[in-house]
Design an enzyme around this catalytic site. Sequence first.
Site, short mmCIF file in Angstrom:
data_model
loop_
_atom_site.label_atom_id
_atom_site.label_comp_id
_atom_site.label_asym_id
_atom_site.label_seq_id
_atom_site.Cartn_x
_atom_site.Cartn_y
_atom_site.Cartn_z
N LYS A 1 1.00 -1.28 0.00
CA LYS A 1 0.24 0.03 0.08
C LYS A 1 0.82 1.34 0.03
O LYS A 1 0.31 2.32 -0.84
CB LYS A 1 -0.94 0.06 1.13
CG LYS A 1 -1.77 1.08 1.22
CD LYS A 1 -2.76 1.07 2.49
CE LYS A 1 -3.32 2.32 2.78
NZ LYS A 1 -4.54 2.38 3.96
N GLU B 1 -4.72 -6.60 14.90
CA GLU B 1 -4.13 -5.09 14.24
C GLU B 1 -5.44 -4.38 14.49
O GLU B 1 -5.20 -3.03 14.73
CB GLU B 1 -3.45 -5.25 12.80
CG GLU B 1 -2.74 -4.04 12.51
CD GLU B 1 -1.85 -4.31 11.44
OE1 GLU B 1 -0.80 -4.87 11.37
OE2 GLU B 1 -2.27 -4.07 10.25
N GLY C 1 -4.78 -1.70 4.97
CA GLY C 1 -4.14 -2.73 4.52
C GLY C 1 -4.79 -4.37 4.90
O GLY C 1 -4.75 -5.18 3.71
N ARG C 2 -5.20 -4.54 5.90
CA ARG C 2 -5.51 -5.85 6.14
C ARG C 2 -6.97 -6.17 5.64
O ARG C 2 -7.50 -7.03 5.93
CB ARG C 2 -5.40 -6.02 7.71
CG ARG C 2 -6.33 -4.92 8.54
CD ARG C 2 -6.01 -4.84 10.00
NE ARG C 2 -6.27 -3.82 10.95
CZ ARG C 2 -5.63 -2.53 10.92
NH1 ARG C 2 -4.68 -2.31 10.25
NH2 ARG C 2 -6.23 -1.71 11.55
N LYS D 1 9.29 -0.70 14.26
CA LYS D 1 9.67 -0.44 12.92
C LYS D 1 11.15 0.63 12.86
O LYS D 1 12.21 0.53 12.27
CB LYS D 1 8.88 0.40 11.88
CG LYS D 1 7.91 -0.83 11.33
CD LYS D 1 7.11 -0.05 10.28
CE LYS D 1 5.74 -0.86 9.99
NZ LYS D 1 4.93 -0.18 9.02
N GLU E 1 10.44 -4.53 4.22
CA GLU E 1 10.62 -6.14 3.83
C GLU E 1 10.33 -6.19 2.47
O GLU E 1 11.06 -6.84 1.81
CB GLU E 1 9.68 -6.93 4.54
CG GLU E 1 9.80 -7.03 6.01
CD GLU E 1 9.26 -5.96 7.05
OE1 GLU E 1 8.81 -4.92 6.45
OE2 GLU E 1 9.29 -6.32 8.18
N HIS F 1 -4.36 -33.43 17.48
CA HIS F 1 -3.31 -33.80 17.97
C HIS F 1 -2.05 -33.32 18.20
O HIS F 1 -0.98 -33.62 18.38
CB HIS F 1 -2.81 -34.88 16.79
CG HIS F 1 -4.03 -35.93 16.23
ND1 HIS F 1 -3.89 -37.00 16.73
CD2 HIS F 1 -4.92 -35.56 15.40
CE1 HIS F 1 -5.25 -37.66 16.36
NE2 HIS F 1 -5.85 -36.71 15.41
O1 F6P Z 1 3.19 -2.81 9.64
C1 F6P Z 1 1.75 -3.06 9.63
C2 F6P Z 1 1.44 -2.74 8.17
O2 F6P Z 1 1.51 -1.46 8.05
C3 F6P Z 1 0.18 -3.45 7.88
O3 F6P Z 1 -0.95 -2.67 8.48
C4 F6P Z 1 0.06 -3.40 6.37
O4 F6P Z 1 -0.76 -4.50 6.00
C5 F6P Z 1 1.64 -4.12 6.24
O5 F6P Z 1 2.34 -3.21 7.10
C6 F6P Z 1 2.37 -3.92 5.00
O6 F6P Z 1 2.08 -2.52 4.40
P1 F6P Z 1 2.28 -2.14 3.19
O7 F6P Z 1 1.08 -2.59 2.31
O8 F6P Z 1 2.06 -0.79 2.89
O9 F6P Z 1 3.59 -2.58 2.56
#
Ligand code: F6P
Length: 527
Positions: free
Chosen positions: A188, A332, A246-247, A491, A194, A363
């Site tokens: 987003k 979240e 995002g979620r 972060k 990452e 199990h």
């Molecule tokens: O760090 C949490 C977050 O902001 C989530 O809410 C989001 O889904 C995820 O990181 C990834 O964010 P982005 O889509 O901006 O890379």
Amino acid sequence: MWDDLKSKAAGLGDRRIEALFADPDRAAAYSLSALGMLFDFSKTQIDAPIYDALLEVADQAGVAAKRDAMFAGQKINETEGRAVLHTALRNLEARPVLVDGKDVMPEVLETLSRMESLAQIVRDSDVTDVVNIGIGGSDLGPAMGVLALAPFHDGPRCHFVSNVDGADIADTLAKCDPATTIFIVASKTFTTIETMTNAQTAKDWLAAQGVSDAGKFIALSSNVAKAGEFGIPAERVFGFEDWVGGRYSMWGPIGLSLMIAIGPEDFRAFLKGGEAMDRHFVTAPMAENMPVALALVGLWHNQVLGHATRAVLPYDNRLARLPAYLQQLEMESNGKGVSMDGADLPYHSGPVVWGEPGTNGQHAFYQLIHQGTRVVPCEFLVAARGHEPDLKHHHDLLVANCLAQSEALMRGRTLDEARAKVADKFEGAELERQARHRVFPGNRPSTTLIYDQLDPQTLGKIIALYEHRVFVEGVILGINSYDQWGVELGKELATALGPLVTGEAPVQGKDGSTAQLLRFVHTHQAR
Ligand code: F6P
């Protein structure tokens, strides 16, 4: 109202859930049927006075008005000043949705149609592998959905790389041919470390194999400019607005990998399922409203009875990633310590959500669920029909196990019953001792969501059901379910720690533990 509910909880004494079924109408009275699904919450302590009190809490919190405000595009994400309109992404009937006076639907539908064209081109091409690079909401939704809808998967293979741990992308690339692999960079913000690190590694991998990256990357982002800076041309960027959290984003561009996997038509069926649940949520009376009931059961177990966790137990192997998906969606969203006005929450925020598919969990951790000292409310999900007609005997066993677990949790096993089980093997004090180990307290609550078969529409209904559950719980708790400030600190510290890990900056000003861990890394990296 909370006090009323607490005193009702205290007044339960040793009442057994099982005993409530003396009322022959109980199962029907504490179940809701909608959209071909049945949500049964009769195996809980909720009775008419408790359900009424819970509905009263919802009423006082103004759930209906806030729901309507959300659908109407009001800025209910108050800390970020944003509307919350993931529902617009599945508004296939294109009812106008206004944000700041402008209908967002033409753009939503235009993006959907661009996605469909590209998905079809990819499906018709010689692409064998699609790698979605994203994390959190830019990973969990499509990853969960691609697995859930495996019987509908007739497009290229889909892989999901999320972790900054190089192992993730290295293991994925090892399975791919650079000539026939494409990458979707899903972020987003297009700044998530990452995702940016993995995207760059994918670019480097192509270059190292002598393959041009032209036409190899697609971006899904609300930051179109940043995607451009990464070198992805505008026609391969699919944008979405800041009113999609995002979620909550798998319904739009972030769902592109799922669309490529199952095809545009089945993806529309998924959207239709979500849209159908939206309509139910908006129109069904509160007492018969499935997301409301699911939320009220959750609040009853967590905030009133104090059960700190909730297990999500899909007896549907293809929903293996649903618990992880719901962990982000629920934790979240509702893992907040202050109410909307900034005051400390006077009760617990949302519960810890966890789970694994049945029967595997049986199990592994069900021992604790049955005999541990803490009560874990369980949410079972199961399909009446599997996708493997030749393996119906498997499915029958699966269903039998699912139903057996909720029955066992409720009934338990008394000391007398346990004694009778082992009376032929032991006697006297040893019989007592052995019998006590075989007692199950029972009286443990669970709910079951049962549906016909896991298909795209049903998946859409289930995901939208849980989204609205989160909304209702958040409104009643008075929190903002749509921000996530709690992820910021880690972060920031990771960014600051980077140079200390590489050795570019001295280990100074860190606590003893962090300094010691850094020294361990340096010693071992120097070998
Ligand atoms: O760090 C949490 C977050 O902001 C989530 O809410 C989001 O889904 C995820 O990181 C990834 O964010 P982005 O889509 O901006 O890379």
